[in-house]
Motif scaffolding. Structure first.
Motif, mmCIF file in Angstrom:
data_model
loop_
_atom_site.group_PDB
_atom_site.id
_atom_site.type_symbol
_atom_site.label_atom_id
_atom_site.label_comp_id
_atom_site.label_asym_id
_atom_site.label_seq_id
_atom_site.Cartn_x
_atom_site.Cartn_y
_atom_site.Cartn_z
ATOM 1 N N ASP A 1 4.255 10.277 -5.057
ATOM 2 C CA ASP A 1 3.064 10.946 -5.546
ATOM 3 C C ASP A 1 1.810 10.128 -5.244
ATOM 4 O O ASP A 1 0.764 10.685 -4.907
ATOM 5 C CB ASP A 1 3.182 11.185 -7.056
ATOM 6 C CG ASP A 1 1.954 11.874 -7.615
ATOM 7 O OD1 ASP A 1 1.741 13.046 -7.262
ATOM 8 O OD2 ASP A 1 1.199 11.228 -8.367
ATOM 9 N N SER A 2 1.870 8.808 -5.369
ATOM 10 C CA SER A 2 0.722 7.941 -5.079
ATOM 11 C C SER A 2 1.229 6.576 -4.650
ATOM 12 O O SER A 2 2.359 6.188 -4.965
ATOM 13 C CB SER A 2 -0.187 7.813 -6.301
ATOM 14 O OG SER A 2 0.496 7.172 -7.364
ATOM 15 N N ILE A 3 0.376 5.864 -3.943
ATOM 16 C CA ILE A 3 0.700 4.513 -3.468
ATOM 17 C C ILE A 3 -0.507 3.631 -3.728
ATOM 18 O O ILE A 3 -1.649 3.997 -3.429
ATOM 19 C CB ILE A 3 1.060 4.509 -1.971
ATOM 20 C CG1 ILE A 3 2.305 5.350 -1.708
ATOM 21 C CG2 ILE A 3 1.277 3.092 -1.469
ATOM 22 C CD1 ILE A 3 2.693 5.442 -0.245
ATOM 23 N N VAL A 4 -0.260 2.457 -4.329
ATOM 24 C CA VAL A 4 -1.315 1.511 -4.655
ATOM 25 C C VAL A 4 -1.190 0.302 -3.736
ATOM 26 O O VAL A 4 -0.093 -0.226 -3.548
ATOM 27 C CB VAL A 4 -1.257 1.079 -6.131
ATOM 28 C CG1 VAL A 4 -2.337 0.045 -6.422
ATOM 29 C CG2 VAL A 4 -1.425 2.300 -7.031
ATOM 30 N N VAL A 5 -2.324 -0.103 -3.156
ATOM 31 C CA VAL A 5 -2.358 -1.221 -2.229
ATOM 32 C C VAL A 5 -3.329 -2.268 -2.763
ATOM 33 O O VAL A 5 -4.404 -1.923 -3.283
ATOM 34 C CB VAL A 5 -2.800 -0.765 -0.823
ATOM 35 C CG1 VAL A 5 -2.924 -1.950 0.114
ATOM 36 C CG2 VAL A 5 -1.816 0.236 -0.258
ATOM 37 N N ALA A 6 -2.966 -3.537 -2.639
ATOM 38 C CA ALA A 6 -3.830 -4.646 -3.031
ATOM 39 C C ALA A 6 -4.276 -5.388 -1.778
ATOM 40 O O ALA A 6 -3.456 -5.916 -1.036
ATOM 41 C CB ALA A 6 -3.101 -5.590 -3.982
ATOM 42 N N LEU A 7 -5.578 -5.387 -1.526
ATOM 43 C CA LEU A 7 -6.151 -6.161 -0.425
ATOM 44 C C LEU A 7 -6.561 -7.529 -0.957
ATOM 45 O O LEU A 7 -7.364 -7.617 -1.899
ATOM 46 C CB LEU A 7 -7.365 -5.462 0.170
ATOM 47 C CG LEU A 7 -7.097 -4.214 1.019
ATOM 48 C CD1 LEU A 7 -8.399 -3.654 1.552
ATOM 49 C CD2 LEU A 7 -6.156 -4.533 2.162
ATOM 50 N N ALA A 8 -6.025 -8.583 -0.380
ATOM 51 C CA ALA A 8 -6.269 -9.922 -0.905
ATOM 52 C C ALA A 8 -6.817 -10.882 0.137
ATOM 53 O O ALA A 8 -7.341 -11.930 -0.232
ATOM 54 C CB ALA A 8 -4.975 -10.491 -1.493
ATOM 55 N N ARG A 9 -6.678 -10.574 1.428
ATOM 56 C CA ARG A 9 -7.067 -11.540 2.447
ATOM 57 C C ARG A 9 -7.813 -10.859 3.591
ATOM 58 O O ARG A 9 -7.759 -9.641 3.764
ATOM 59 C CB ARG A 9 -5.826 -12.249 3.013
ATOM 60 C CG ARG A 9 -5.061 -13.083 1.988
ATOM 61 C CD ARG A 9 -3.927 -13.822 2.671
ATOM 62 N NE ARG A 9 -3.152 -14.595 1.718
ATOM 63 C CZ ARG A 9 -3.477 -15.807 1.280
ATOM 64 N NH1 ARG A 9 -4.591 -16.381 1.716
ATOM 65 N NH2 ARG A 9 -2.737 -16.444 0.405
#
Length: 464
Positions: free
Chosen positions: A250-258
């Motif tokens: 249903d949804s996808i969460v992404v963490a941008l860290a670099r």
């Protein structure tokens, strides 16, 4: 007397020595003088002469410039220029040259070849400005949120893409911020210091494609597949939506860290079987014409077809003697799963005429069984009274397709119509044993006034 002879002898010896010295000097400097004069003449001649330069490009038709001045010639061409050092450049709208310019030495009577490669400029990568849900923090992974874990991209040695000369921050501050991002650290990254990270990429795809992309609960103007670039560090929630389908997950969460972090967000769209199947009905009027749906042939006259939800384009075929309907774009959604489209053809009127009458051996015929088509348009659909001839008027000049149906018999013929002229077609029924056939015959074209004069005694049914 002795003293006088001695003095004369000394004078002669001095003169001989001077002549010898002068002769030696001439032997040394005379060749050098000749060489200098020859070089001067050659160089002076070369400067006054011209040479040829052939300028070629990978895409012909580029303007040729010498020393920044237009020559009036375009590639691929050989031009004549004065001898000496020249700067050659080429220009063509929308293209850049490689190299940007060429410096050549042109000799009098000599020839040079200069090649340029023309190509389109590198596209400017758009930077997406979507604020994250919040800046990246290590403790986000312990909040209990439904985070679909995506392993971060492997950190590769790469050139930093932050422009320190314009960002207003020092290299030391960036390096310190990177050092603070560790699994054991809990300090948030100061997002105002970091700014847009040009190297970050998040590619959103779906199977099938063309799904709406929602980021952080807001609908974007993008559709799958699309790559978001230059996003700030932080948390981003992605959803894909397309009418008639259910997205998995249903949804996808992404963490941008670099910096230079590349991620892939992939959705699978499954048909929603609880929804009605979308239908598209397309008809043409008043004649049966070809229909194309989404650039593919769909049928003639009337088409009923199952199509997926979304946008569809309907095009109609050109028919001689008619104005073609404009293309129609319709969108099938869950709220409107069906659509009906009608292509209205308008007959182009003219001053041509076609007369249709039975032959002499078919004096008695049933007028109610006679149907006449012109260019697939039904012009006469039977008649409620008997008549001797049918006059079809206001027809466009040119080759017209005439189809005559009498009962269960049918026959076609091409008729050339002219303004103010009548093309007369007679029909008769032929029988050969048990087989019956409709036979058509075309008579010479005559002016309308002459035909009306000859048909005074006939009962004419006028159709326009």
């Amino acid at each position: 007397m002795r003293r006088s002879r001695r003095t004369t002898r000394t004078t002669h010896r001095g003169s001989a020595s001077a002549v010898a010295i002068l002769g030696a000097l001439l032997k040394i400097f005379l060749p050098l003088l000749v060489i200098a004069i020859a070089a001067y003449v050659v160089l002076n001649y070369s400067a006054r002469g011209t040479g040829s330069v052939r300028v070629t490009t990978s895409v012909p038709g580029a303007d040729i410039l010498v020393g920044g001045m237009q020559t009036g010639f375009t590639t691929d061409t050989t031009i004549q220029v004065k001898a000496g050092r020249k700067i050659i450049t080429v220009r063509k709208m929308g293209l850049v040259s490689d190299p940007e310019f060429a410096v050549i030495e042109v000799l009098s009577g000599g020839a040079k070849l200069v090649r340029f490669n023309l190509h389109e400029p590198e596209p400017v990568v758009p930077q997406d400005t979507i604020p994250p849900l919040r800046a990246v923090r290590q403790e986000v992974f312990s909040t209990g949120e439904p985070v679909h874990a995506i392993p971060p991209a492997i950190l590769r040695p790469t050139r930093r893409l932050v422009d320190f000369s314009t960002s207003g921050i020092s290299r030391e501050r960036i390096t310190r911020a990177d050092a603070e991002w560790k699994p054991s650290g809990v300090k948030p990254v100061n997002q105002e210091d970091i700014g847009s990270l040009q190297g970050t990429q998040i590619t959103v795809t779906s199977t099938p494609p063309n799904a709406e992309i929602w980021v952080n609960g807001a609908l974007t103007t993008r559709a799958t597949p699309y790559t978001f670039r230059g996003l700030d560090r932080g948390i981003y929630s992605f959803r894909a939506r397309r009418d008639g389908f259910t997205a998995k997950p249903d949804s996808i969460v992404v963490a941008l860290a670099r910096d230079a972090q590349h991620e892939l967000v992939a959705f699978e769209l499954l048909p929603d079987l609880t929804l009605p199947k979308p239908k598209l009905v397309v008809t043409t009027s008043p004649l049966a014409a070809g229909i194309r749906v989404d650039s593919k042939p769909a049928g003639v006259g009337q088409v009923t077809m199952d199509v997926p939800y979304g946008q569809h384009r309907i095009d109609f075929a050109e028919v001689a003697g008619f104005r073609t309907p404009a293309s129609v774009t319709t969108i099938l959604t869950e709220d409107q799963p069906a659509a009906t489209v009608v292509g209205e053809y308008v007959r182009l009127s003219g001053d041509g005429f076609i007369a249709v009458r039975p032959s002499d051996d078919l004096r008695k015929f049933d007028a109610s069984l006679l149907r006449i088509y012109v260019d697939n348009e039904l012009i006469l659909d039977g008649a409620d009274r008997p008549f001797d001839a049918a006059l079809l008027g206001h027809l466009l000049s040119g080759k017209r397709l005439l189809r005559i149906l009498y009962g269960d018999l049918s026959e076609d013929i091409h008729v050339n119509t002219l303004d103010g002229q009548v093309a007369e077609i007679t029909f008769r029924v032929e029988s050969f044993f048990s087989k019956r056939k409709l036979r058509l015959r075309e008579k010479p074209v005559v002016p309308i006034e002459e035909w009306q004069q000859k048909s005074k005694k006939l009962d004419v049914l006028t159709v326009s």
